[in-house]
Write a protein that holds these residues in place. Structure first.
Motif, PDB file in Angstrom:
ATOM      1  N   VAL A  54       0.847  -1.234   0.000  1.00  0.00           N
ATOM      2  CA  VAL A  54       0.028   0.017  -0.074  1.00  0.00           C
ATOM      3  C   VAL A  54       0.868   1.161   0.003  1.00  0.00           C
ATOM      4  CG1 VAL A  54      -1.848   1.175   1.367  1.00  0.00           C
ATOM      5  CG2 VAL A  54      -1.727  -1.311   1.246  1.00  0.00           C
ATOM      6  N   VAL A  55       0.619   2.292  -0.863  1.00  0.00           N
ATOM      7  CA  VAL A  55       1.202   3.574  -0.835  1.00  0.00           C
ATOM      8  C   VAL A  55       0.244   4.578  -0.536  1.00  0.00           C
ATOM      9  CG1 VAL A  55       3.191   2.832  -2.162  1.00  0.00           C
ATOM     10  CG2 VAL A  55       1.036   3.721  -3.215  1.00  0.00           C
ATOM     11  N   ALA A  56       0.540   5.778   0.239  1.00  0.00           N
ATOM     12  CA  ALA A  56      -0.440   6.604   0.612  1.00  0.00           C
ATOM     13  C   ALA A  56       0.404   7.916   1.007  1.00  0.00           C
ATOM     14  CB  ALA A  56      -1.278   6.205   1.859  1.00  0.00           C
ATOM     15  N   ASN A  57      -0.597   9.181   0.665  1.00  0.00           N
ATOM     16  CA  ASN A  57      -0.033  10.282   1.348  1.00  0.00           C
ATOM     17  C   ASN A  57      -0.001  10.447   2.536  1.00  0.00           C
ATOM     18  OD1 ASN A  57      -2.864  10.528   0.792  1.00  0.00           O
ATOM     19  ND2 ASN A  57      -2.742  12.541   1.474  1.00  0.00           N
ATOM     20  N   GLY A 105       8.038  10.887   1.401  1.00  0.00           N
ATOM     21  CA  GLY A 105       9.198  10.880   2.525  1.00  0.00           C
ATOM     22  C   GLY A 105       9.107  11.650   3.790  1.00  0.00           C
ATOM     23  N   THR A 106       7.908  12.294   3.733  1.00  0.00           N
ATOM     24  CA  THR A 106       7.812  13.199   4.816  1.00  0.00           C
ATOM     25  C   THR A 106       6.124  13.625   5.027  1.00  0.00           C
ATOM     26  OG1 THR A 106       8.259  15.658   5.557  1.00  0.00           O
ATOM     27  CG2 THR A 106       7.969  15.293   3.054  1.00  0.00           C
ATOM     28  N   SER A 107       5.941  13.902   6.110  1.00  0.00           N
ATOM     29  CA  SER A 107       4.580  14.625   6.129  1.00  0.00           C
ATOM     30  C   SER A 107       4.363  16.021   5.707  1.00  0.00           C
ATOM     31  CB  SER A 107       3.840  14.404   7.580  1.00  0.00           C
ATOM     32  OG  SER A 107       4.855  15.027   8.596  1.00  0.00           O
ATOM     33  N   SER A 108       3.134  16.544   5.074  1.00  0.00           N
ATOM     34  CA  SER A 108       2.808  17.730   5.002  1.00  0.00           C
ATOM     35  C   SER A 108       1.902  18.414   5.689  1.00  0.00           C
ATOM     36  CB  SER A 108       2.574  17.754   3.380  1.00  0.00           C
ATOM     37  OG  SER A 108       1.118  17.384   3.225  1.00  0.00           O
ATOM     38  N   ASP A 109       1.338  19.787   5.093  1.00  0.00           N
ATOM     39  CA  ASP A 109       0.181  20.141   5.779  1.00  0.00           C
ATOM     40  C   ASP A 109      -1.275  19.689   5.420  1.00  0.00           C
ATOM     41  OD1 ASP A 109      -0.127  21.190   3.290  1.00  0.00           O
ATOM     42  OD2 ASP A 109       0.235  23.156   3.585  1.00  0.00           O
ATOM     43  N   GLY A 110      -1.244  18.721   4.598  1.00  0.00           N
ATOM     44  CA  GLY A 110      -2.679  18.039   4.366  1.00  0.00           C
ATOM     45  C   GLY A 110      -3.309  18.693   3.139  1.00  0.00           C
ATOM     46  N   ARG A 111      -2.859  19.844   2.571  1.00  0.00           N
ATOM     47  CA  ARG A 111      -3.416  20.468   1.526  1.00  0.00           C
ATOM     48  C   ARG A 111      -2.973  20.130   0.096  1.00  0.00           C
ATOM     49  NH1 ARG A 111      -4.582  26.719   2.364  1.00  0.00           N
ATOM     50  NH2 ARG A 111      -5.810  26.206   0.982  1.00  0.00           N
ATOM     51  N   ARG A 112      -1.928  19.180   0.120  1.00  0.00           N
ATOM     52  CA  ARG A 112      -1.039  18.871  -0.978  1.00  0.00           C
ATOM     53  C   ARG A 112      -0.596  17.452  -0.907  1.00  0.00           C
ATOM     54  NH1 ARG A 112       1.815  23.811  -0.750  1.00  0.00           N
ATOM     55  NH2 ARG A 112       0.458  23.884   0.793  1.00  0.00           N
ATOM     56  N   LEU A 159       2.916  -9.637  -7.408  1.00  0.00           N
ATOM     57  CA  LEU A 159       2.436  -8.448  -6.451  1.00  0.00           C
ATOM     58  C   LEU A 159       1.740  -7.349  -6.962  1.00  0.00           C
ATOM     59  CD1 LEU A 159       3.401  -7.393  -3.476  1.00  0.00           C
ATOM     60  CD2 LEU A 159       5.258  -6.176  -4.565  1.00  0.00           C
ATOM     61  N   SER A 160       0.566  -6.769  -6.195  1.00  0.00           N
ATOM     62  CA  SER A 160      -0.141  -5.618  -6.567  1.00  0.00           C
ATOM     63  C   SER A 160       0.291  -4.692  -5.540  1.00  0.00           C
ATOM     64  CB  SER A 160      -1.466  -5.903  -6.774  1.00  0.00           C
ATOM     65  OG  SER A 160      -1.653  -6.779  -7.980  1.00  0.00           O
ATOM     66  N   VAL A 161       0.015  -3.403  -6.049  1.00  0.00           N
ATOM     67  CA  VAL A 161       0.372  -2.196  -5.124  1.00  0.00           C
ATOM     68  C   VAL A 161      -0.969  -1.258  -5.135  1.00  0.00           C
ATOM     69  CG1 VAL A 161       1.525   0.070  -4.595  1.00  0.00           C
ATOM     70  CG2 VAL A 161       2.766  -2.199  -5.696  1.00  0.00           C
ATOM     71  N   GLN A 162      -1.474  -0.892  -4.116  1.00  0.00           N
ATOM     72  CA  GLN A 162      -2.776  -0.195  -3.821  1.00  0.00           C
ATOM     73  C   GLN A 162      -2.706   1.182  -3.509  1.00  0.00           C
ATOM     74  OE1 GLN A 162      -5.700  -1.261  -0.762  1.00  0.00           O
ATOM     75  NE2 GLN A 162      -7.438  -0.872  -2.400  1.00  0.00           N
ATOM     76  N   PRO A 163      -2.861   2.131  -4.410  1.00  0.00           N
ATOM     77  CA  PRO A 163      -2.765   3.635  -4.036  1.00  0.00           C
ATOM     78  C   PRO A 163      -3.807   3.889  -3.016  1.00  0.00           C
ATOM     79  CG  PRO A 163      -2.702   3.476  -6.351  1.00  0.00           C
ATOM     80  CD  PRO A 163      -3.132   2.085  -5.829  1.00  0.00           C
ATOM     81  N   VAL A 164      -3.647   4.696  -2.051  1.00  0.00           N
ATOM     82  CA  VAL A 164      -4.503   5.201  -1.068  1.00  0.00           C
ATOM     83  C   VAL A 164      -4.408   6.598  -0.784  1.00  0.00           C
ATOM     84  CG1 VAL A 164      -5.355   4.970   1.498  1.00  0.00           C
ATOM     85  CG2 VAL A 164      -4.682   2.882   0.193  1.00  0.00           C
ATOM     86  N   THR A 165      -5.547   7.372  -0.590  1.00  0.00           N
ATOM     87  CA  THR A 165      -5.662   8.953  -0.497  1.00  0.00           C
ATOM     88  C   THR A 165      -6.190   8.906   0.768  1.00  0.00           C
ATOM     89  OG1 THR A 165      -5.722   9.140  -3.157  1.00  0.00           O
ATOM     90  CG2 THR A 165      -6.191  11.099  -1.521  1.00  0.00           C
ATOM     91  N   VAL A 166      -5.607   9.798   1.557  1.00  0.00           N
ATOM     92  CA  VAL A 166      -6.397  10.343   2.889  1.00  0.00           C
ATOM     93  C   VAL A 166      -6.273  11.707   2.717  1.00  0.00           C
ATOM     94  CG1 VAL A 166      -5.758  10.321   5.538  1.00  0.00           C
ATOM     95  CG2 VAL A 166      -5.001   8.281   4.062  1.00  0.00           C
ATOM     96  N   THR A 167      -7.507  12.096   3.037  1.00  0.00           N
ATOM     97  CA  THR A 167      -7.913  13.637   3.086  1.00  0.00           C
ATOM     98  C   THR A 167      -8.618  14.198   4.360  1.00  0.00           C
ATOM     99  OG1 THR A 167      -9.853  13.099   1.924  1.00  0.00           O
ATOM    100  CG2 THR A 167      -7.906  13.821   0.592  1.00  0.00           C
ATOM    101  N   TYR A 168      -8.249  14.932   4.998  1.00  0.00           N
ATOM    102  CA  TYR A 168      -8.751  15.632   6.336  1.00  0.00           C
ATOM    103  C   TYR A 168      -9.432  16.699   6.106  1.00  0.00           C
ATOM    104  CZ  TYR A 168      -5.366  12.480   8.895  1.00  0.00           C
ATOM    105  OH  TYR A 168      -4.617  11.394   9.419  1.00  0.00           O
ATOM    106  N   ALA A 220      -2.750   8.407  -9.026  1.00  0.00           N
ATOM    107  CA  ALA A 220      -4.262   7.930  -8.360  1.00  0.00           C
ATOM    108  C   ALA A 220      -4.251   8.771  -7.119  1.00  0.00           C
ATOM    109  CB  ALA A 220      -4.086   6.672  -8.430  1.00  0.00           C
ATOM    110  N   VAL A 221      -3.462   8.962  -6.211  1.00  0.00           N
ATOM    111  CA  VAL A 221      -3.564   9.712  -4.997  1.00  0.00           C
ATOM    112  C   VAL A 221      -3.810  11.050  -5.176  1.00  0.00           C
ATOM    113  CG1 VAL A 221      -2.304  10.272  -2.643  1.00  0.00           C
ATOM    114  CG2 VAL A 221      -2.260   7.863  -3.853  1.00  0.00           C
ATOM    115  N   ARG A 222      -3.104  11.842  -6.014  1.00  0.00           N
ATOM    116  CA  ARG A 222      -3.313  13.097  -6.224  1.00  0.00           C
ATOM    117  C   ARG A 222      -4.818  13.430  -6.862  1.00  0.00           C
ATOM    118  NH1 ARG A 222       0.751  16.682  -6.330  1.00  0.00           N
ATOM    119  NH2 ARG A 222       2.373  15.122  -6.628  1.00  0.00           N
ATOM    120  N   ALA A 223      -5.010  12.877  -7.789  1.00  0.00           N
ATOM    121  CA  ALA A 223      -6.552  12.897  -8.325  1.00  0.00           C
ATOM    122  C   ALA A 223      -7.572  12.966  -7.441  1.00  0.00           C
ATOM    123  CB  ALA A 223      -6.517  12.060  -9.456  1.00  0.00           C
ATOM    124  N   ALA A 224      -7.314  11.856  -6.533  1.00  0.00           N
ATOM    125  CA  ALA A 224      -8.653  11.949  -5.371  1.00  0.00           C
ATOM    126  C   ALA A 224      -8.114  13.076  -4.302  1.00  0.00           C
ATOM    127  CB  ALA A 224      -8.437  10.733  -4.933  1.00  0.00           C
TER     128      ALA A 224
END
Length: 273
Positions: A92-95, A167-174, A195-204, A265-269
């Motif tokens: 799994v890969v996520a923002n 590689g780091t955390s951000s302010d959640g707006r990008r 192997l498969s990789v699942q993109p995941v988008t987290v938005t607050y 995929a993550v950025r579009a969502a």
């Protein structure tokens, strides 16, 4: 986590008032009991689970999911998910926006974080990370082969390994550009074809009237004061997790192409949150 991205100055925080301190007590005490009590139960069961099942963990992941989902409830943060977590072997890969991501990403399906080795030595967080099965890696080319074997062994055991490619955390707006180095392990001969990789988008979504960056944790922000403010906030916002369709590693020629597809995929969502 690796809080090194430097954006604008953090949003100003008002002083915690009497109501805030009451909420810190009413939320913090049961939250601590939940997290550390759950950890004790997990480690106790793991002591039996390890000699019988080795690296596989058929029971303890359910404890982690229970703890993380209820931790969000105790803090008053609304949680909802779109899509379904990947089934079977996969990564799994996520923002990455906040230390809260640990609870959020474990609230629907148990995953195991991949983190820089320095985190293992952080007070409190490092101990929790080690106890819950975090895979620590070093940014050292001489260790690349050994770390690829660790990836392989954990993935083949059925673990869902989660990477924060920014590689780091951000302010959640990008969503920051994805680094590609960790994707290289997915192209190991014994993994690439299956192997498969699942993109995941987290938005607050911040509480009504609050700064949109309310949940972000970045730069030199202090963990303790940020957590205190989360506990003291009377009415919280929500967090949304989007599970995208898994992507087959075999469909891509190299790690850069795979990383780009996941990032898009993550950025579009995130843009349409």
């Amino acid at each position: 986590m690796n809080a090194t991205w430097q954006g604008d100055a953090p949003p100003p925080r008002a002083r915690v008032d009497a109501l805030g301190w009451l909420l810190v007590l009413l939320r913090g005490a049961p939250l601590g009991l939940l997290v550390f009590g759950g950890l004790i139960v997990l480690l106790t069961i793991r002591a039996v689970e390890r000699p019988v099942f080795g690296v596989a963990r058929p029971v303890t992941p359910y404890i982690t999911v229970f703890v993380c989902r209820n931790a969000l409830r105790l803090m008053g943060i609304g949680f909802y998910a779109v899509g379904r977590p990947i089934a079977g072997q996969g990564a799994v890969v996520a923002n990455h926006s906040s230390w809260l991501d640990i609870f959020v990403l474990n609230a629907a399906k148990r995953i195991y974080f991949v983190s820089k080795s320095e985190v293992a030595g952080w007070p409190g967080i490092g101990w929790l990370a080690r106890a819950t099965g975090t895979l620590f890696i070093e940014r050292n080319r001489s260790k690349a082969a050994a770390q690829s074997r660790q990836f392989r062994d954990r993935l083949q055991a059925g673990h869902k390994l989660l990477l924060f490619p920014e590689g780091t955390s951000s302010d959640g707006r990008r969503v920051l550009p994805f680094k590609t180095s960790l994707f290289d392990a997915f192209f190991a001969p014994e993994l690439r074809d299956t192997l498969s990789v699942q993109p995941v988008t987290v938005t607050y979504r911040a509480p009504d009237g609050a700064d949109p960056r309310f949940y972000g944790w970045w730069g030199d922000m202090d963990f303790g004061s940020h957590m205190l403010w989360m506990l003291a906030t009377p009415r919280h916002g929500t967090v949304k997790v989007v599970y995208h369709d898994p992507i087959k590693v075999a469909d891509f020629k190299d790690r850069k192409a795979l990383a780009l597809a996941c990032e898009e995929a993550v950025r579009a969502a995130h843009l349409h949150r």
